[in-house]
Design a protein around this motif. Structure first.
Motif, mmCIF file in Angstrom:
data_model
loop_
_atom_site.group_PDB
_atom_site.id
_atom_site.type_symbol
_atom_site.label_atom_id
_atom_site.label_comp_id
_atom_site.label_asym_id
_atom_site.label_seq_id
_atom_site.Cartn_x
_atom_site.Cartn_y
_atom_site.Cartn_z
ATOM 1 N N CYS A 18 -1.144 -14.566 -18.894
ATOM 2 C CA CYS A 18 -1.679 -15.928 -18.838
ATOM 3 C C CYS A 18 -2.822 -16.074 -19.835
ATOM 4 C CB CYS A 18 -2.152 -16.274 -17.434
ATOM 5 S SG CYS A 18 -3.458 -15.218 -16.787
ATOM 6 N N ALA A 19 -3.073 -17.312 -20.233
ATOM 7 C CA ALA A 19 -4.182 -17.586 -21.145
ATOM 8 C C ALA A 19 -5.492 -17.207 -20.464
ATOM 9 C CB ALA A 19 -4.189 -19.057 -21.538
ATOM 10 N N VAL A 20 -6.442 -16.707 -21.223
ATOM 11 C CA VAL A 20 -7.706 -16.230 -20.651
ATOM 12 C C VAL A 20 -8.507 -17.328 -19.977
ATOM 13 C CG1 VAL A 20 -7.901 -14.237 -22.184
ATOM 14 C CG2 VAL A 20 -8.922 -16.410 -22.856
ATOM 15 N N ASP A 21 -8.281 -18.576 -20.347
ATOM 16 C CA ASP A 21 -9.035 -19.671 -19.731
ATOM 17 C C ASP A 21 -8.252 -20.384 -18.626
ATOM 18 O OD1 ASP A 21 -7.193 -20.825 -21.407
ATOM 19 O OD2 ASP A 21 -8.589 -22.256 -22.301
ATOM 20 N N SER A 25 -4.050 -19.580 -12.922
ATOM 21 C CA SER A 25 -3.064 -18.512 -13.089
ATOM 22 C C SER A 25 -3.694 -17.150 -12.805
ATOM 23 C CB SER A 25 -2.487 -18.551 -14.506
ATOM 24 O OG SER A 25 -1.388 -17.690 -14.615
ATOM 25 N N ILE A 26 -4.925 -16.965 -13.243
ATOM 26 C CA ILE A 26 -5.647 -15.721 -12.964
ATOM 27 C C ILE A 26 -5.839 -15.551 -11.459
ATOM 28 C CG2 ILE A 26 -7.894 -14.582 -13.213
ATOM 29 C CD1 ILE A 26 -7.947 -15.851 -16.091
ATOM 30 N N ALA A 27 -6.161 -16.639 -10.765
ATOM 31 C CA ALA A 27 -6.354 -16.577 -9.312
ATOM 32 C C ALA A 27 -5.064 -16.174 -8.597
ATOM 33 C CB ALA A 27 -6.853 -17.923 -8.796
ATOM 34 N N VAL A 28 -3.912 -16.632 -9.090
ATOM 35 C CA VAL A 28 -2.622 -16.242 -8.496
ATOM 36 C C VAL A 28 -2.413 -14.741 -8.664
ATOM 37 C CG1 VAL A 28 -0.118 -16.455 -8.666
ATOM 38 C CG2 VAL A 28 -1.554 -18.499 -8.758
ATOM 39 N N ALA A 29 -2.647 -14.233 -9.861
ATOM 40 C CA ALA A 29 -2.494 -12.795 -10.099
ATOM 41 C C ALA A 29 -3.392 -11.990 -9.158
ATOM 42 C CB ALA A 29 -2.809 -12.469 -11.559
ATOM 43 N N ARG A 31 -4.566 -12.961 -6.168
ATOM 44 C CA ARG A 31 -4.046 -13.082 -4.794
ATOM 45 C C ARG A 31 -2.843 -12.185 -4.570
ATOM 46 N NH1 ARG A 31 -4.983 -18.568 -5.504
ATOM 47 N NH2 ARG A 31 -2.777 -19.001 -5.818
ATOM 48 N N LEU A 32 -2.058 -11.940 -5.615
ATOM 49 C CA LEU A 32 -0.889 -11.073 -5.496
ATOM 50 C C LEU A 32 -1.261 -9.594 -5.523
ATOM 51 C CD1 LEU A 32 1.626 -12.987 -7.789
ATOM 52 C CD2 LEU A 32 1.661 -12.816 -5.294
ATOM 53 N N GLY A 33 -2.543 -9.300 -5.719
ATOM 54 C CA GLY A 33 -2.987 -7.910 -5.723
ATOM 55 C C GLY A 33 -2.767 -7.209 -7.044
ATOM 56 N N MET A 34 -2.596 -7.974 -8.106
ATOM 57 C CA MET A 34 -2.362 -7.386 -9.420
ATOM 58 C C MET A 34 -3.661 -6.835 -10.010
ATOM 59 S SD MET A 34 0.347 -9.959 -11.143
ATOM 60 C CE MET A 34 2.061 -9.524 -10.968
ATOM 61 N N THR A 35 -3.510 -5.922 -10.950
ATOM 62 C CA THR A 35 -4.632 -5.307 -11.647
ATOM 63 C C THR A 35 -4.716 -5.878 -13.051
ATOM 64 O OG1 THR A 35 -4.351 -3.262 -10.408
ATOM 65 C CG2 THR A 35 -5.556 -3.114 -12.494
ATOM 66 N N ARG A 36 -5.899 -6.293 -13.448
ATOM 67 C CA ARG A 36 -6.104 -6.797 -14.810
ATOM 68 C C ARG A 36 -6.137 -5.603 -15.749
ATOM 69 N NH1 ARG A 36 -10.503 -7.850 -18.360
ATOM 70 N NH2 ARG A 36 -10.116 -9.652 -19.673
ATOM 71 N N GLU A 37 -5.232 -5.606 -16.707
ATOM 72 C CA GLU A 37 -5.123 -4.467 -17.618
ATOM 73 C C GLU A 37 -5.827 -4.688 -18.938
ATOM 74 O OE1 GLU A 37 -1.037 -3.278 -17.846
ATOM 75 O OE2 GLU A 37 -1.356 -2.086 -16.045
ATOM 76 N N GLY A 38 -6.001 -5.930 -19.321
ATOM 77 C CA GLY A 38 -6.685 -6.181 -20.573
ATOM 78 C C GLY A 38 -6.317 -7.511 -21.188
ATOM 79 N N VAL A 39 -6.722 -7.669 -22.439
ATOM 80 C CA VAL A 39 -6.521 -8.918 -23.159
ATOM 81 C C VAL A 39 -5.778 -8.632 -24.463
ATOM 82 C CG1 VAL A 39 -7.671 -10.836 -24.333
ATOM 83 C CG2 VAL A 39 -8.596 -9.968 -22.185
ATOM 84 N N LEU A 40 -4.733 -9.414 -24.709
ATOM 85 C CA LEU A 40 -4.050 -9.377 -25.997
ATOM 86 C C LEU A 40 -4.711 -10.453 -26.857
ATOM 87 C CD1 LEU A 40 -0.345 -9.262 -24.747
ATOM 88 C CD2 LEU A 40 -1.778 -7.356 -25.490
ATOM 89 N N ARG A 41 -5.493 -10.017 -27.821
ATOM 90 C CA ARG A 41 -6.236 -10.959 -28.642
ATOM 91 C C ARG A 41 -5.317 -11.647 -29.637
ATOM 92 N NH1 ARG A 41 -10.903 -8.244 -31.384
ATOM 93 N NH2 ARG A 41 -9.259 -6.828 -31.994
ATOM 94 N N VAL A 55 -3.402 -9.743 -19.441
ATOM 95 C CA VAL A 55 -2.235 -9.049 -18.907
ATOM 96 C C VAL A 55 -2.623 -8.455 -17.553
ATOM 97 C CG1 VAL A 55 -0.564 -7.196 -19.240
ATOM 98 C CG2 VAL A 55 -1.390 -8.500 -21.215
ATOM 99 N N TRP A 56 -1.854 -8.789 -16.536
ATOM 100 C CA TRP A 56 -2.033 -8.283 -15.175
ATOM 101 C C TRP A 56 -0.751 -7.560 -14.783
ATOM 102 C CZ3 TRP A 56 -6.349 -9.514 -11.976
ATOM 103 C CH2 TRP A 56 -7.289 -10.350 -12.573
#
Length: 76
Positions: A18-21, A25-29, A31-41, A55-56
């Protein structure tokens, strides 16, 4: 769908991009218990401007898939 992908189809990993801003979408990730792995610049262009993407992920075998809302919570 994630529970089906991991439990039924046997996927080892599910990714969420998802877009960084995009806070919803970040909140959904999260809530699903996903781990934030990083950012594709500068991952894609939108209206002529380069955009970063978060990327989650959720991995099979971590128990996270059993905590999904509405998912099958039986031992696997």
């Amino acid at each position: 769908m994630i529970d089906w992908a991991i439990g039924t189809r046997g996927l080892a990993r599910v990714e969420w991009h998802c877009a960084v801003d995009n806070q919803r979408s970040i909140a959904v990730a999260q809530r699903l218990g996903m781990t934030r792995e990083g950012v594709l610049r500068s991952a894609f262009s939108l209206d002529g401007a380069r955009q970063d993407v978060e990327v989650w992920s959720l991995l099979a075998g971590t128990g996270a898939e059993r905590r999904l809302p509405g998912g099958d919570r039986r031992a696997r």
